[in-house]
Design a protein around this motif. Structure first.
Motif, PDB file in Angstrom:
ATOM      1  N   LEU A 131       0.836  -1.202   0.000  1.00  0.00           N
ATOM      2  CA  LEU A 131       0.000   0.000   0.000  1.00  0.00           C
ATOM      3  C   LEU A 131       0.874   1.257   0.000  1.00  0.00           C
ATOM      4  O   LEU A 131       0.368   2.362   0.095  1.00  0.00           O
ATOM      5  CB  LEU A 131      -0.916  -0.010   1.229  1.00  0.00           C
ATOM      6  CG  LEU A 131      -1.989  -1.108   1.236  1.00  0.00           C
ATOM      7  CD1 LEU A 131      -2.676  -1.175   2.601  1.00  0.00           C
ATOM      8  CD2 LEU A 131      -3.011  -0.877   0.129  1.00  0.00           C
ATOM      9  N   ARG A 132       2.176   1.049  -0.064  1.00  0.00           N
ATOM     10  CA  ARG A 132       3.180   2.109  -0.168  1.00  0.00           C
ATOM     11  C   ARG A 132       3.250   2.993   1.073  1.00  0.00           C
ATOM     12  O   ARG A 132       3.590   4.172   1.000  1.00  0.00           O
ATOM     13  CB  ARG A 132       2.951   2.938  -1.443  1.00  0.00           C
ATOM     14  CG  ARG A 132       3.010   2.047  -2.689  1.00  0.00           C
ATOM     15  CD  ARG A 132       3.061   2.817  -3.985  1.00  0.00           C
ATOM     16  NE  ARG A 132       3.223   1.879  -5.107  1.00  0.00           N
ATOM     17  CZ  ARG A 132       3.450   2.243  -6.354  1.00  0.00           C
ATOM     18  NH1 ARG A 132       3.559   3.528  -6.654  1.00  0.00           N
ATOM     19  NH2 ARG A 132       3.589   1.347  -7.306  1.00  0.00           N
ATOM     20  N   ASP A 133       2.934   2.399   2.199  1.00  0.00           N
ATOM     21  CA  ASP A 133       3.153   3.060   3.477  1.00  0.00           C
ATOM     22  C   ASP A 133       4.446   2.472   4.031  1.00  0.00           C
ATOM     23  O   ASP A 133       4.450   1.593   4.892  1.00  0.00           O
ATOM     24  CB  ASP A 133       1.978   2.792   4.419  1.00  0.00           C
ATOM     25  CG  ASP A 133       2.068   3.624   5.695  1.00  0.00           C
ATOM     26  OD1 ASP A 133       3.154   4.166   5.978  1.00  0.00           O
ATOM     27  OD2 ASP A 133       1.049   3.718   6.412  1.00  0.00           O
ATOM     28  N   TYR A 134       5.574   2.955   3.518  1.00  0.00           N
ATOM     29  CA  TYR A 134       6.852   2.303   3.746  1.00  0.00           C
ATOM     30  C   TYR A 134       7.353   2.437   5.182  1.00  0.00           C
ATOM     31  O   TYR A 134       7.966   1.514   5.709  1.00  0.00           O
ATOM     32  CB  TYR A 134       7.891   2.839   2.761  1.00  0.00           C
ATOM     33  CG  TYR A 134       7.443   2.693   1.331  1.00  0.00           C
ATOM     34  CD1 TYR A 134       7.266   1.437   0.768  1.00  0.00           C
ATOM     35  CD2 TYR A 134       7.151   3.811   0.549  1.00  0.00           C
ATOM     36  CE1 TYR A 134       6.831   1.291  -0.537  1.00  0.00           C
ATOM     37  CE2 TYR A 134       6.720   3.671  -0.764  1.00  0.00           C
ATOM     38  CZ  TYR A 134       6.558   2.415  -1.297  1.00  0.00           C
ATOM     39  OH  TYR A 134       6.115   2.274  -2.587  1.00  0.00           O
ATOM     40  N   ASP A 135       7.088   3.589   5.811  1.00  0.00           N
ATOM     41  CA  ASP A 135       7.529   3.752   7.192  1.00  0.00           C
ATOM     42  C   ASP A 135       6.811   2.753   8.097  1.00  0.00           C
ATOM     43  O   ASP A 135       7.426   2.132   8.965  1.00  0.00           O
ATOM     44  CB  ASP A 135       7.254   5.182   7.673  1.00  0.00           C
ATOM     45  CG  ASP A 135       8.126   6.197   6.954  1.00  0.00           C
ATOM     46  OD1 ASP A 135       9.216   5.817   6.487  1.00  0.00           O
ATOM     47  OD2 ASP A 135       7.717   7.376   6.859  1.00  0.00           O
ATOM     48  N   GLN A 136       5.518   2.586   7.877  1.00  0.00           N
ATOM     49  CA  GLN A 136       4.763   1.643   8.690  1.00  0.00           C
ATOM     50  C   GLN A 136       5.184   0.211   8.384  1.00  0.00           C
ATOM     51  O   GLN A 136       5.265  -0.629   9.286  1.00  0.00           O
ATOM     52  CB  GLN A 136       3.264   1.826   8.449  1.00  0.00           C
ATOM     53  CG  GLN A 136       2.392   1.133   9.477  1.00  0.00           C
ATOM     54  CD  GLN A 136       0.945   1.518   9.347  1.00  0.00           C
ATOM     55  OE1 GLN A 136       0.284   1.174   8.369  1.00  0.00           O
ATOM     56  NE2 GLN A 136       0.423   2.238  10.327  1.00  0.00           N
ATOM     57  N   ALA A 137       5.456  -0.068   7.112  1.00  0.00           N
ATOM     58  CA  ALA A 137       5.913  -1.411   6.746  1.00  0.00           C
ATOM     59  C   ALA A 137       7.193  -1.750   7.490  1.00  0.00           C
ATOM     60  O   ALA A 137       7.352  -2.855   8.024  1.00  0.00           O
ATOM     61  CB  ALA A 137       6.139  -1.488   5.236  1.00  0.00           C
ATOM     62  N   ARG A 138       8.110  -0.814   7.524  1.00  0.00           N
ATOM     63  CA  ARG A 138       9.365  -1.047   8.229  1.00  0.00           C
ATOM     64  C   ARG A 138       9.106  -1.327   9.710  1.00  0.00           C
ATOM     65  O   ARG A 138       9.679  -2.245  10.294  1.00  0.00           O
ATOM     66  CB  ARG A 138      10.298   0.163   8.072  1.00  0.00           C
ATOM     67  CG  ARG A 138      11.634   0.011   8.786  1.00  0.00           C
ATOM     68  CD  ARG A 138      12.484   1.261   8.622  1.00  0.00           C
ATOM     69  NE  ARG A 138      12.871   1.436   7.230  1.00  0.00           N
ATOM     70  CZ  ARG A 138      13.906   0.838   6.666  1.00  0.00           C
ATOM     71  NH1 ARG A 138      14.645   0.004   7.363  1.00  0.00           N
ATOM     72  NH2 ARG A 138      14.217   1.073   5.413  1.00  0.00           N
ATOM     73  N   GLN A 139       8.218  -0.544  10.334  1.00  0.00           N
ATOM     74  CA  GLN A 139       7.926  -0.726  11.755  1.00  0.00           C
ATOM     75  C   GLN A 139       7.349  -2.113  12.025  1.00  0.00           C
ATOM     76  O   GLN A 139       7.755  -2.795  12.970  1.00  0.00           O
ATOM     77  CB  GLN A 139       6.956   0.352  12.222  1.00  0.00           C
ATOM     78  CG  GLN A 139       7.546   1.752  12.251  1.00  0.00           C
ATOM     79  CD  GLN A 139       6.511   2.812  12.576  1.00  0.00           C
ATOM     80  OE1 GLN A 139       5.394   2.505  13.011  1.00  0.00           O
ATOM     81  NE2 GLN A 139       6.852   4.072  12.363  1.00  0.00           N
ATOM     82  N   TYR A 140       6.387  -2.531  11.188  1.00  0.00           N
ATOM     83  CA  TYR A 140       5.765  -3.839  11.399  1.00  0.00           C
ATOM     84  C   TYR A 140       6.765  -4.972  11.205  1.00  0.00           C
ATOM     85  O   TYR A 140       6.800  -5.937  11.980  1.00  0.00           O
ATOM     86  CB  TYR A 140       4.588  -4.036  10.441  1.00  0.00           C
ATOM     87  CG  TYR A 140       3.344  -3.281  10.828  1.00  0.00           C
ATOM     88  CD1 TYR A 140       2.855  -3.312  12.126  1.00  0.00           C
ATOM     89  CD2 TYR A 140       2.639  -2.544   9.876  1.00  0.00           C
ATOM     90  CE1 TYR A 140       1.698  -2.622  12.469  1.00  0.00           C
ATOM     91  CE2 TYR A 140       1.479  -1.849  10.213  1.00  0.00           C
ATOM     92  CZ  TYR A 140       1.019  -1.897  11.515  1.00  0.00           C
ATOM     93  OH  TYR A 140      -0.127  -1.216  11.850  1.00  0.00           O
ATOM     94  N   LEU A 141       7.588  -4.879  10.164  1.00  0.00           N
ATOM     95  CA  LEU A 141       8.526  -5.960   9.875  1.00  0.00           C
ATOM     96  C   LEU A 141       9.634  -6.038  10.921  1.00  0.00           C
ATOM     97  O   LEU A 141      10.074  -7.127  11.296  1.00  0.00           O
ATOM     98  CB  LEU A 141       9.108  -5.800   8.476  1.00  0.00           C
ATOM     99  CG  LEU A 141       8.095  -6.011   7.342  1.00  0.00           C
ATOM    100  CD1 LEU A 141       8.686  -5.589   6.003  1.00  0.00           C
ATOM    101  CD2 LEU A 141       7.639  -7.462   7.286  1.00  0.00           C
ATOM    102  N   MET A 142      10.079  -4.882  11.404  1.00  0.00           N
ATOM    103  CA  MET A 142      11.069  -4.895  12.474  1.00  0.00           C
ATOM    104  C   MET A 142      10.468  -5.495  13.747  1.00  0.00           C
ATOM    105  O   MET A 142      11.117  -6.270  14.450  1.00  0.00           O
ATOM    106  CB  MET A 142      11.570  -3.474  12.735  1.00  0.00           C
ATOM    107  CG  MET A 142      12.380  -2.875  11.596  1.00  0.00           C
ATOM    108  SD  MET A 142      13.939  -3.746  11.297  1.00  0.00           S
ATOM    109  CE  MET A 142      14.850  -3.297  12.759  1.00  0.00           C
ATOM    110  N   ALA A 143       9.210  -5.130  14.031  1.00  0.00           N
ATOM    111  CA  ALA A 143       8.540  -5.681  15.208  1.00  0.00           C
ATOM    112  C   ALA A 143       8.344  -7.179  15.061  1.00  0.00           C
ATOM    113  O   ALA A 143       8.471  -7.936  16.027  1.00  0.00           O
ATOM    114  CB  ALA A 143       7.193  -4.989  15.418  1.00  0.00           C
ATOM    115  N   ALA A 144       8.028  -7.644  13.846  1.00  0.00           N
ATOM    116  CA  ALA A 144       7.867  -9.074  13.612  1.00  0.00           C
ATOM    117  C   ALA A 144       9.174  -9.804  13.879  1.00  0.00           C
ATOM    118  O   ALA A 144       9.195 -10.893  14.458  1.00  0.00           O
ATOM    119  CB  ALA A 144       7.413  -9.323  12.178  1.00  0.00           C
TER     120      ALA A 144
END
Length: 213
Positions: A131-144
């Motif tokens: 969905l091109r929300d890259y900052d949020q993607a990074r946060q979720y993947l780091m948290a995962a």
């Protein structure tokens, strides 16, 4: 007392039926019948509609009270709900075209109750990325990456040999996704380059309950 016992029994029956629908969905998922699995997970959630004491029922406006729920039943209810939402997100990642908005919606429902659920964090990260929300993607993947169970190095599956099951798969996908995320100072143009988007994994995934964790 008899009426209360009858209500508890009726609640147990609905919880058991929801569990059966969820297990049917897991079986269809294993067989690659993702649309059938989605149907079963939705039916499980329908069985639970109106039972959650933490969610006000529209019928309360008409004087109808929600059925009493024991602590054990509430835990079972929330567990089945969470699993179904997590599994729905997993199914949608296998169905073209992928509805990433819905994947994110279902994953966030899981994270409301289980903020550190690694599969939900990973799926939310994949959805946010597409969905091109890259900052949020990074946060979720780091948290995962931080939330997932530790996997011995010998058990980690190479990216090109990922199987459809196992925590090693989840570990491999999270690490792979993180490696493909551009650094924070990367220009937005590069982040949005189509070939780069196509490289993000989103389909090597397993639903909750089919594999541990």
């Amino acid at each position: 007392m008899a009426a209360q016992g009858s209500s508890v029994e009726a609640m147990d029956q609905r919880l058991q039926q929801a569990q059966r629908f969820k297990e049917d969905g897991n079986r269809w998922y294993k067989e690659g019948r993702f649309r059938d699995a989605v149907s079963r997970y939705h039916r499980a959630l329908l069985q639970l509609r109106g039972l959650d004491p933490s969610v006000p029922s529209p019928l309360q406006a008409f004087g109808r009270e929600q059925p009493p729920v024991t602590p054990e039943q509430e835990r079972a209810l929330h567990g089945t709900q969470t699993d179904c939402y997590n599994n729905l997100a997993a199914c949608l990642l296998h169905m073209e075209p992928v509805n990433y908005e819905r994947v994110k919606e279902y994953s966030l429902k899981v994270l409301e109750r289980q903020p550190e659920n690694p599969k939900a964090l990973y799926r939310a990260g994949v959805a946010a990325y597409h969905l091109r929300d890259y900052d949020q993607a990074r946060q979720y993947l780091m948290a995962a990456s931080c939330s997932q169970p530790r996997v011995p190095a010998a058990d980690r599956v190479p990216a090109h040999h990922l199987s459809p099951e196992g925590e090693a798969t989840l570990h491999g996908d999270v690490q792979l996704a993180k490696s493909w995320l551009p650094p924070p100072d990367t220009t937005r143009t590069t982040w949005m380059h189509p070939p780069f988007l196509d490289r993000l994994p989103g389909h090597r995934d397993t639903p909750t309950d089919i594999t541990p964790g």
